[in-house]
Design a protein around this motif. Structure first.
Motif, PDB file in Angstrom:
ATOM      1  N   MET A   1      52.548  41.826  47.838  1.00 33.62           N
ATOM      2  CA  MET A   1      51.739  42.189  46.715  1.00 33.62           C
ATOM      3  C   MET A   1      50.559  41.234  46.620  1.00 33.62           C
ATOM      4  N   TRP A   2      49.373  41.789  46.342  1.00 35.72           N
ATOM      5  CA  TRP A   2      48.170  40.981  46.252  1.00 35.72           C
ATOM      6  C   TRP A   2      48.053  40.345  44.874  1.00 35.72           C
ATOM      7  N   SER A   3      47.430  39.186  44.862  1.00 36.73           N
ATOM      8  CA  SER A   3      47.199  38.530  43.580  1.00 36.73           C
ATOM      9  C   SER A   3      46.042  39.230  42.858  1.00 36.73           C
ATOM     10  N   ALA A   4      45.919  38.968  41.572  1.00 36.67           N
ATOM     11  CA  ALA A   4      44.869  39.605  40.778  1.00 36.67           C
ATOM     12  C   ALA A   4      43.484  39.223  41.289  1.00 36.67           C
ATOM     13  N   GLY A   5      43.325  37.993  41.716  1.00 38.80           N
ATOM     14  CA  GLY A   5      42.034  37.534  42.238  1.00 38.80           C
ATOM     15  C   GLY A   5      41.646  38.247  43.517  1.00 38.80           C
ATOM     16  N   ARG A   6      42.616  38.455  44.385  1.00 28.52           N
ATOM     17  CA  ARG A   6      42.351  39.125  45.653  1.00 28.52           C
ATOM     18  C   ARG A   6      42.020  40.599  45.411  1.00 28.52           C
ATOM     19  N   ARG A   8      40.627  41.873  42.725  1.00 25.35           N
ATOM     20  CA  ARG A   8      39.301  41.910  42.121  1.00 25.35           C
ATOM     21  C   ARG A   8      38.226  41.703  43.186  1.00 25.35           C
ATOM     22  N   THR A   9      38.420  40.746  44.081  1.00 22.30           N
ATOM     23  CA  THR A   9      37.463  40.495  45.153  1.00 22.30           C
ATOM     24  C   THR A   9      37.338  41.701  46.066  1.00 22.30           C
ATOM     25  N   THR A  10      38.459  42.311  46.408  1.00 21.03           N
ATOM     26  CA  THR A  10      38.449  43.490  47.259  1.00 21.03           C
ATOM     27  C   THR A  10      37.727  44.647  46.565  1.00 21.03           C
ATOM     28  N   ALA A  11      37.975  44.831  45.293  1.00 20.66           N
ATOM     29  CA  ALA A  11      37.315  45.902  44.544  1.00 20.66           C
ATOM     30  C   ALA A  11      35.811  45.669  44.483  1.00 20.66           C
ATOM     31  N   LEU A  12      35.393  44.436  44.258  1.00 24.26           N
ATOM     32  CA  LEU A  12      33.968  44.127  44.215  1.00 24.26           C
ATOM     33  C   LEU A  12      33.302  44.353  45.571  1.00 24.26           C
TER      34      LEU A  12
END
Length: 67
Positions: A1-6, A8-12
């Motif tokens: 499972m990805w962290s919230a930061g990862r 968000r970065t991927t979505a951006l």
């Protein structure tokens, strides 16, 4: 499972990539890619020339001989 930061970065990054791809492919279909065709006997005019023949002649007349 990805962290919230990862996530968000991927979505951006994916959003930026989608916007970039859309901007690169944006072409107005109503605008022609080239100007109107000229008749075959039309004199050549360079599209990037910002001076006319008289200005070029004036520069040639002021040229230092031997250079």
């Amino acid at each position: 499972m990805w962290s919230a930061g990862r996530r968000r970065t991927t979505a951006l990054l994916l959003t930026a990539l989608a916007l970039f791809a859309a901007a690169c492919g944006a072409v107005d279909a109503d605008t022609p890619a080239q100007g109107p065709a000229l008749p075959a006997d039309a004199p050549f005019t360079h599209p990037g020339a910002l001076v006319d023949g008289a200005q070029l002649d004036a520069v040639r007349d002021r040229r230092v001989p031997g250079r």
